[in-house]
Write a protein that holds these residues in place. Structure first.
Motif, PDB file in Angstrom:
ATOM      1  N   TYR A 138       0.818  -1.212   0.000  1.00 49.35           N
ATOM      2  CA  TYR A 138       0.000   0.000   0.000  1.00 49.35           C
ATOM      3  C   TYR A 138       0.850   1.259   0.000  1.00 49.35           C
ATOM      4  CZ  TYR A 138      -4.182  -2.792   0.478  1.00 49.35           C
ATOM      5  OH  TYR A 138      -5.206  -3.679   0.231  1.00 49.35           O
ATOM      6  N   LEU A 139       2.046   1.215   0.581  1.00 43.29           N
ATOM      7  CA  LEU A 139       2.948   2.363   0.494  1.00 43.29           C
ATOM      8  C   LEU A 139       3.344   2.622  -0.955  1.00 43.29           C
ATOM      9  CD1 LEU A 139       5.309   1.790   3.572  1.00 43.29           C
ATOM     10  CD2 LEU A 139       3.723   3.697   3.244  1.00 43.29           C
ATOM     11  N   TRP A 140       3.622   1.551  -1.700  1.00 43.53           N
ATOM     12  CA  TRP A 140       4.007   1.688  -3.103  1.00 43.53           C
ATOM     13  C   TRP A 140       2.850   2.263  -3.924  1.00 43.53           C
ATOM     14  CZ3 TRP A 140       8.699   0.620  -5.526  1.00 43.53           C
ATOM     15  CH2 TRP A 140       8.681   0.655  -6.919  1.00 43.53           C
ATOM     16  N   ARG A 141       1.643   1.781  -3.674  1.00 46.41           N
ATOM     17  CA  ARG A 141       0.486   2.277  -4.425  1.00 46.41           C
ATOM     18  C   ARG A 141       0.201   3.739  -4.109  1.00 46.41           C
ATOM     19  NH1 ARG A 141      -3.470  -3.044  -3.599  1.00 46.41           N
ATOM     20  NH2 ARG A 141      -2.208  -4.481  -4.885  1.00 46.41           N
ATOM     21  N   LEU A 142       0.338   4.105  -2.841  1.00 48.29           N
ATOM     22  CA  LEU A 142       0.094   5.500  -2.449  1.00 48.29           C
ATOM     23  C   LEU A 142       1.120   6.439  -3.058  1.00 48.29           C
ATOM     24  CD1 LEU A 142      -0.925   5.145   1.310  1.00 48.29           C
ATOM     25  CD2 LEU A 142      -2.364   5.963  -0.568  1.00 48.29           C
ATOM     26  N   GLN A 143       2.392   6.011  -3.108  1.00 56.45           N
ATOM     27  CA  GLN A 143       3.419   6.895  -3.662  1.00 56.45           C
ATOM     28  C   GLN A 143       3.236   7.083  -5.159  1.00 56.45           C
ATOM     29  OE1 GLN A 143       7.005   4.679  -2.709  1.00 56.45           O
ATOM     30  NE2 GLN A 143       7.309   4.108  -4.834  1.00 56.45           N
ATOM     31  N   LEU A 188       3.104  15.820   1.142  1.00 57.98           N
ATOM     32  CA  LEU A 188       3.766  15.391   2.375  1.00 57.98           C
ATOM     33  C   LEU A 188       3.570  13.888   2.591  1.00 57.98           C
ATOM     34  CD1 LEU A 188       5.380  17.087   4.390  1.00 57.98           C
ATOM     35  CD2 LEU A 188       3.352  17.177   5.841  1.00 57.98           C
ATOM     36  N   GLY A 189       2.365  13.403   2.303  1.00 52.96           N
ATOM     37  CA  GLY A 189       2.098  11.971   2.407  1.00 52.96           C
ATOM     38  C   GLY A 189       2.932  11.166   1.429  1.00 52.96           C
ATOM     39  N   LEU A 190       3.091  11.695   0.212  1.00 49.44           N
ATOM     40  CA  LEU A 190       3.934  11.038  -0.800  1.00 49.44           C
ATOM     41  C   LEU A 190       5.365  10.881  -0.296  1.00 49.44           C
ATOM     42  CD1 LEU A 190       4.989  10.251  -3.670  1.00 49.44           C
ATOM     43  CD2 LEU A 190       5.012  12.706  -4.177  1.00 49.44           C
ATOM     44  N   VAL A 191       5.925  11.973   0.235  1.00 50.22           N
ATOM     45  CA  VAL A 191       7.301  11.942   0.743  1.00 50.22           C
ATOM     46  C   VAL A 191       7.433  10.919   1.872  1.00 50.22           C
ATOM     47  CG1 VAL A 191       9.050  13.286   1.972  1.00 50.22           C
ATOM     48  CG2 VAL A 191       7.834  14.301   0.035  1.00 50.22           C
ATOM     49  N   GLY A 192       6.457  10.928   2.796  1.00 53.30           N
ATOM     50  CA  GLY A 192       6.496   9.984   3.905  1.00 53.30           C
ATOM     51  C   GLY A 192       6.382   8.542   3.442  1.00 53.30           C
ATOM     52  N   CYS A 193       5.482   8.281   2.483  1.00 52.69           N
ATOM     53  CA  CYS A 193       5.308   6.918   1.960  1.00 52.69           C
ATOM     54  C   CYS A 193       6.574   6.433   1.269  1.00 52.69           C
ATOM     55  CB  CYS A 193       4.128   6.878   0.985  1.00 52.69           C
ATOM     56  SG  CYS A 193       2.513   6.996   1.761  1.00 52.69           S
ATOM     57  N   TYR A 194       7.225   7.329   0.513  1.00 52.75           N
ATOM     58  CA  TYR A 194       8.429   6.921  -0.216  1.00 52.75           C
ATOM     59  C   TYR A 194       9.560   6.582   0.751  1.00 52.75           C
ATOM     60  CZ  TYR A 194      11.724   6.539  -4.006  1.00 52.75           C
ATOM     61  OH  TYR A 194      12.649   6.038  -4.898  1.00 52.75           O
ATOM     62  N   ILE A 198      11.217   2.822   1.158  1.00 48.28           N
ATOM     63  CA  ILE A 198      12.646   2.563   0.949  1.00 48.28           C
ATOM     64  C   ILE A 198      13.260   1.906   2.192  1.00 48.28           C
ATOM     65  CG2 ILE A 198      14.897   3.719   0.784  1.00 48.28           C
ATOM     66  CD1 ILE A 198      13.671   3.442  -1.893  1.00 48.28           C
ATOM     67  N   GLU A 199      12.903   2.419   3.369  1.00 41.86           N
ATOM     68  CA  GLU A 199      13.452   1.857   4.612  1.00 41.86           C
ATOM     69  C   GLU A 199      13.022   0.405   4.797  1.00 41.86           C
ATOM     70  OE1 GLU A 199      15.636   3.187   6.698  1.00 41.86           O
ATOM     71  OE2 GLU A 199      15.770   4.914   5.338  1.00 41.86           O
ATOM     72  N   LEU A 200      11.754   0.106   4.508  1.00 37.52           N
ATOM     73  CA  LEU A 200      11.265  -1.269   4.649  1.00 37.52           C
ATOM     74  C   LEU A 200      11.927  -2.193   3.621  1.00 37.52           C
ATOM     75  CD1 LEU A 200       7.441  -0.675   5.260  1.00 37.52           C
ATOM     76  CD2 LEU A 200       9.136  -1.466   6.919  1.00 37.52           C
ATOM     77  N   LEU A 201      12.147  -1.691   2.406  1.00 39.73           N
ATOM     78  CA  LEU A 201      12.818  -2.503   1.380  1.00 39.73           C
ATOM     79  C   LEU A 201      14.239  -2.837   1.804  1.00 39.73           C
ATOM     80  CD1 LEU A 201      13.025  -3.773  -1.441  1.00 39.73           C
ATOM     81  CD2 LEU A 201      13.692  -1.516  -2.308  1.00 39.73           C
ATOM     82  N   CYS A 223      10.035  17.365  -1.767  1.00 42.28           N
ATOM     83  CA  CYS A 223      10.120  17.878  -0.391  1.00 42.28           C
ATOM     84  C   CYS A 223       9.958  19.396  -0.349  1.00 42.28           C
ATOM     85  CB  CYS A 223      11.464  17.493   0.234  1.00 42.28           C
ATOM     86  SG  CYS A 223      11.653  15.736   0.554  1.00 42.28           S
ATOM     87  N   VAL A 224      10.509  20.094  -1.345  1.00 42.09           N
ATOM     88  CA  VAL A 224      10.402  21.549  -1.397  1.00 42.09           C
ATOM     89  C   VAL A 224       8.995  21.973  -1.825  1.00 42.09           C
ATOM     90  CG1 VAL A 224      11.241  23.618  -2.573  1.00 42.09           C
ATOM     91  CG2 VAL A 224      12.859  21.868  -1.829  1.00 42.09           C
ATOM     92  N   SER A 225       8.369  21.157  -2.660  1.00 38.03           N
ATOM     93  CA  SER A 225       7.039  21.495  -3.174  1.00 38.03           C
ATOM     94  C   SER A 225       5.995  21.580  -2.065  1.00 38.03           C
ATOM     95  CB  SER A 225       6.611  20.457  -4.224  1.00 38.03           C
ATOM     96  OG  SER A 225       5.347  20.766  -4.748  1.00 38.03           O
ATOM     97  N   ALA A 226       6.082  20.685  -1.073  1.00 35.04           N
ATOM     98  CA  ALA A 226       5.073  20.644  -0.004  1.00 35.04           C
ATOM     99  C   ALA A 226       4.977  21.957   0.781  1.00 35.04           C
ATOM    100  CB  ALA A 226       5.340  19.464   0.925  1.00 35.04           C
TER     101      ALA A 226
END
Length: 256
Positions: A138-143, A188-194, A198-201, A223-226
């Motif tokens: 679900y993290l991959w789908r959200l990102q 912000l959610g996109l950045v957090g999901c990504y 990556i950390e879980l992978l 990150c700057v866009s948010a």
């Protein structure tokens, strides 16, 4: 009249700054979606060490049957970069056994298909029998979905802003500000999901000792866009609410 003109100029300045911030954040967001440098792997071993197996690595990497473990191992070994839509590796141009080691490198990229974006992630990457890893899935789908939702909200907000200009009213700017605020939350959610993905992978597939990983400039653009979206939202809402309040007070004063 001079005081009213000064107020109008103040609101106009706030709206112009908000529009500029909105435009910059939209450009940054679009650029981050379209580029392949969200995460970068830097192989510290010399390129010659890859040349012998370069052809087989490339064939496995570009294969439609390449699973997550296969292409991630290739990313580790060949200075790979990953975007939201594509993954790339750098290999020697001539990877034949009879070719001398060379430093002439070429970058090969392959896109994630739509089915890849919604494909299940497994508890053990590459092992279909290990069960579904719901968190990473679900993290991959959200990102994949969130950046398009963010862009859509900003474009819709821009349309409302154009209607506000046509109507010569600041009231619709509140809706534009709210949409930009929601877009900022999506980014912000996109950045957090990504980051979480990556950390879980990397917990499942740890980086080799001679490989260094880091977030790339495409990730930094998101990150700057948010914060730009949040700043634009604040200016839109402030201008609309303050103008409405002062207009109400001025109307009450005239009636009195």
């Amino acid at each position: 009249a001079a005081k009213g003109a000064m107020m109008d100029n103040r609101f106009a300045t706030a709206l112009v700054i908000a529009c500029v911030l909105s435009l910059i954040s939209t450009i940054y967001m679009a650029a981050s979606i379209g580029t392949d440098f969200w995460y970068e792997y830097h192989t510290l071993s010399p390129a010659e060490n890859v040349s012998e197996a370069g052809r087989s690595i490339l064939e496995e990497f570009v294969s439609e049957e390449a699973d997550e473990k296969t292409y991630t191992d290739a990313l580790f070994r060949c200075n790979g970069t990953v975007g939201l839509w594509r993954r790339c590796i750098t290999v020697p141009k001539n990877s034949h056994w009879y070719s001398p080691p060379e430093t002439d490198m070429t970058t090969n990229c392959i896109s994630f298909s739509l089915s890849d974006q919604f494909m299940e992630k497994y508890i053990e990457p590459g092992n279909h029998n290990s069960g579904t890893d719901l968190n990473r899935t679900y993290l991959w789908r959200l990102q994949f979905l969130l950046p398009f939702v963010s862009l859509g909200l900003m474009c819709f907000g821009a349309l409302i802003g154009l209607c506000a200009c046509a109507c010569r009213s600041l009231y619709p700017a509140i809706a534009t500000g709210v949409l930009h605020f929601l877009a900022g939350l999506c980014t912000l959610g996109l950045v957090g999901c990504y980051v979480a993905g990556i950390e879980l992978l990397h917990k499942k597939l740890p980086l080799p000792d001679d490989v260094r990983g880091e977030f790339g400039w495409s990730f930094c653009l998101a990150c700057v866009s948010a914060p730009l979206q949040f700043m634009a939202a604040a200016l839109f809402i402030w201008a609309a609410r303050t103008n409405r309040k002062e207009f109400t007070l001025l109307k009450a004063y005239r009636v009195a």
